[in-house]
Design a protein around this motif. Structure first.
Motif, mmCIF file in Angstrom:
data_model
loop_
_atom_site.group_PDB
_atom_site.id
_atom_site.type_symbol
_atom_site.label_atom_id
_atom_site.label_comp_id
_atom_site.label_asym_id
_atom_site.label_seq_id
_atom_site.Cartn_x
_atom_site.Cartn_y
_atom_site.Cartn_z
ATOM 1 N N GLY A 168 0.689 -0.881 0.201
ATOM 2 C CA GLY A 168 0.269 0.007 -0.182
ATOM 3 C C GLY A 168 0.843 1.703 -0.383
ATOM 4 N N VAL A 169 2.112 0.814 -0.209
ATOM 5 C CA VAL A 169 3.571 2.426 0.196
ATOM 6 C C VAL A 169 3.453 2.919 -1.898
ATOM 7 C CG1 VAL A 169 4.964 3.523 -0.009
ATOM 8 C CG2 VAL A 169 4.203 1.477 1.767
ATOM 9 N N LYS A 170 2.870 4.484 -1.496
ATOM 10 C CA LYS A 170 2.047 4.908 -2.770
ATOM 11 C C LYS A 170 3.587 6.131 -2.876
ATOM 12 C CE LYS A 170 -2.617 4.768 -3.330
ATOM 13 N NZ LYS A 170 -3.886 5.870 -2.618
ATOM 14 N N SER A 171 4.169 6.497 -1.472
ATOM 15 C CA SER A 171 5.168 7.602 -2.275
ATOM 16 C C SER A 171 5.904 7.055 -0.774
ATOM 17 C CB SER A 171 4.671 8.893 -2.165
ATOM 18 O OG SER A 171 4.194 8.941 -1.277
ATOM 19 N N LEU A 172 7.596 7.377 -0.589
ATOM 20 C CA LEU A 172 8.295 7.630 -0.148
ATOM 21 C C LEU A 172 9.203 9.220 0.750
ATOM 22 C CD1 LEU A 172 8.778 5.018 -1.622
ATOM 23 C CD2 LEU A 172 9.278 4.243 0.270
ATOM 24 N N VAL A 173 9.120 9.375 1.496
ATOM 25 C CA VAL A 173 9.947 10.538 2.373
ATOM 26 C C VAL A 173 11.227 10.273 3.155
ATOM 27 C CG1 VAL A 173 9.731 12.750 2.889
ATOM 28 C CG2 VAL A 173 7.850 11.834 1.173
ATOM 29 N N TYR A 174 12.503 11.020 2.974
ATOM 30 C CA TYR A 174 13.392 10.385 3.521
ATOM 31 C C TYR A 174 14.155 12.141 4.233
ATOM 32 C CZ TYR A 174 17.419 9.505 5.318
ATOM 33 O OH TYR A 174 19.135 9.347 5.795
ATOM 34 N N ARG A 175 13.467 12.070 5.392
ATOM 35 C CA ARG A 175 14.266 13.799 5.877
ATOM 36 C C ARG A 175 15.671 13.526 6.525
ATOM 37 N NH1 ARG A 175 9.416 16.702 4.593
ATOM 38 N NH2 ARG A 175 7.772 15.571 4.935
ATOM 39 N N LYS A 187 20.772 6.868 -7.046
ATOM 40 C CA LYS A 187 20.642 5.487 -7.571
ATOM 41 C C LYS A 187 18.981 4.547 -7.686
ATOM 42 C CE LYS A 187 22.323 2.146 -9.417
ATOM 43 N NZ LYS A 187 23.935 2.198 -10.341
ATOM 44 N N LEU A 188 18.548 5.077 -6.483
ATOM 45 C CA LEU A 188 17.491 4.705 -6.222
ATOM 46 C C LEU A 188 15.431 5.290 -6.739
ATOM 47 C CD1 LEU A 188 16.420 2.490 -2.658
ATOM 48 C CD2 LEU A 188 17.423 1.532 -4.905
ATOM 49 N N GLY A 189 15.742 6.332 -7.042
ATOM 50 C CA GLY A 189 14.928 7.190 -7.804
ATOM 51 C C GLY A 189 14.650 8.417 -6.641
ATOM 52 N N PHE A 190 16.003 8.419 -6.043
ATOM 53 C CA PHE A 190 14.437 9.822 -4.693
ATOM 54 C C PHE A 190 15.053 10.685 -5.304
ATOM 55 C CE2 PHE A 190 14.101 6.235 -2.242
ATOM 56 C CZ PHE A 190 13.113 6.479 -0.987
ATOM 57 N N VAL A 191 14.260 11.894 -5.123
ATOM 58 C CA VAL A 191 14.673 13.661 -5.695
ATOM 59 C C VAL A 191 14.375 14.153 -4.438
ATOM 60 C CG1 VAL A 191 13.393 15.601 -7.042
ATOM 61 C CG2 VAL A 191 12.759 13.140 -8.033
ATOM 62 N N GLN A 192 15.730 15.202 -4.634
ATOM 63 C CA GLN A 192 15.523 16.009 -3.799
ATOM 64 C C GLN A 192 14.745 16.920 -3.004
ATOM 65 O OE1 GLN A 192 20.244 17.330 -2.645
ATOM 66 N NE2 GLN A 192 19.524 17.826 -1.097
ATOM 67 N N LYS A 193 14.143 17.553 -2.184
ATOM 68 C CA LYS A 193 13.152 18.469 -2.634
ATOM 69 C C LYS A 193 13.270 19.329 -0.983
ATOM 70 C CE LYS A 193 9.632 16.518 -5.397
ATOM 71 N NZ LYS A 193 8.190 15.814 -5.508
ATOM 72 N N GLY A 194 14.453 20.643 -1.247
ATOM 73 C CA GLY A 194 14.352 21.217 0.175
ATOM 74 C C GLY A 194 14.966 20.386 1.400
ATOM 75 N N GLY A 195 14.741 20.469 2.176
ATOM 76 C CA GLY A 195 15.432 19.233 2.948
ATOM 77 C C GLY A 195 15.568 18.250 3.141
ATOM 78 N N TYR A 196 14.118 17.455 1.391
ATOM 79 C CA TYR A 196 13.912 16.276 2.305
ATOM 80 C C TYR A 196 13.797 15.241 1.097
ATOM 81 C CZ TYR A 196 9.453 17.253 0.270
ATOM 82 O OH TYR A 196 8.148 17.482 -0.338
ATOM 83 N N TYR A 197 13.751 14.446 0.907
ATOM 84 C CA TYR A 197 13.776 12.875 -0.170
ATOM 85 C C TYR A 197 13.014 12.420 -0.573
ATOM 86 C CZ TYR A 197 19.077 13.831 -1.290
ATOM 87 O OH TYR A 197 20.505 13.975 -1.048
ATOM 88 N N GLU A 198 12.038 12.833 -1.871
ATOM 89 C CA GLU A 198 11.238 11.792 -2.109
ATOM 90 C C GLU A 198 10.973 11.012 -2.862
ATOM 91 O OE1 GLU A 198 6.027 12.915 -2.492
ATOM 92 O OE2 GLU A 198 7.488 14.856 -3.611
ATOM 93 N N LYS A 199 10.186 9.538 -3.806
ATOM 94 C CA LYS A 199 10.241 8.913 -4.335
ATOM 95 C C LYS A 199 8.919 8.779 -4.328
ATOM 96 C CE LYS A 199 11.948 4.095 -6.051
ATOM 97 N NZ LYS A 199 11.569 4.938 -7.406
ATOM 98 N N VAL A 200 8.244 8.186 -5.353
ATOM 99 C CA VAL A 200 6.829 8.581 -6.117
ATOM 100 C C VAL A 200 7.186 6.838 -6.667
ATOM 101 C CG1 VAL A 200 4.985 8.611 -7.800
ATOM 102 C CG2 VAL A 200 5.845 10.803 -6.279
ATOM 103 N N LEU A 201 6.465 6.003 -6.405
ATOM 104 C CA LEU A 201 6.577 4.535 -6.822
ATOM 105 C C LEU A 201 4.993 3.900 -7.853
ATOM 106 C CD1 LEU A 201 6.386 2.372 -3.158
ATOM 107 C CD2 LEU A 201 8.598 2.918 -4.963
#
Length: 201
Positions: A168-175, A187-201
């Motif tokens: 049920g995971v649609k997106s991930l955020v890493y702070r 490498k895994l496709g996370f995109v940096q957005k300001g102070g965090y990283y996000e990946k949409v599955l």
């Protein structure tokens, strides 16, 4: 700097790389660094006309290349295991690798009591990585995404990403800290957005 000093420097560099390679936990990195050191030491051996040393190091390079090719053609089979924060396996992994986790993620908060989902990746019964976070409405806030040193080659991350949509995971955020994590996230496709990283599955 005279020629003799340069030649000796080549020998020292080759020797140092060969020695350093044996300090690496990752077998792939060990063989790559060892190969580079052996090539440099082979050059040195030819320069000083030490042909037995040159032949030995050439053989080491060929052996390393053989096993690197073999490793690249081998598909490692993983198992996906669901965890909860009270799971004994989770506590075991975190306790065993606590020092390395803190080294990989400087300043990490080791209190994962707020996590409501957890997953372990195992290889032949051996834990190789864990993912802990808070999942709400398909968004997974990552608290810990850790791989053991021997399996730190991105394959575990790719495997996890392939399994998460089923959970049920649609997106991930890493702070967290990206000091030692940028290459992995990229490498895994996370995109940096300001102070965090996000990946949409």
């Amino acid at each position: 700097m005279n020629t003799k000093t340069i030649i000796e420097a080549i020998g020292y560099v080759g020797s140092a790389l060969v020695l350093v390679s044996f300090l690496m936990a990752s077998v792939v990195k060990l063989r790559i660094v060892n190969s580079v050191g052996s090539v440099i030491f082979t050059i040195y051996a030819f320069i000083i006309h030490s042909y037995p040393t040159a032949i030995m190091n050439l053989c080491l390079v060929m052996i390393n290349i053989y096993y690197l090719v073999k490793l690249s053609n081998t598909n490692v089979e993983y198992d996906f295991v669901k965890l909860n924060k009270e799971d004994s396996l989770l506590k075991y992994i975190v306790d065993c690798y606590k020092d390395d986790i803190m080294k990989c993620f400087p300043g990490i908060n080791m209190d994962f009591s707020e996590a409501n989902v957890g997953y372990a990746v195992c290889h032949k019964g051996t834990p190789t990585g864990i993912l802990l976070g808070s999942l709400n409405d398909g968004l997974l806030e990552i608290m810990l995404d850790y791989s053991t040193p021997e399996y730190r080659d991105f394959s575990i991350g790719k495997y996890l990403m392939s399994k998460l949509p089923e959970e049920g995971v649609k997106s991930l955020v890493y702070r967290g800290s990206d000091v030692n994590h940028k290459a992995y996230l990229s490498k895994l496709g996370f995109v940096q957005k300001g102070g965090y990283y996000e990946k949409v599955l």
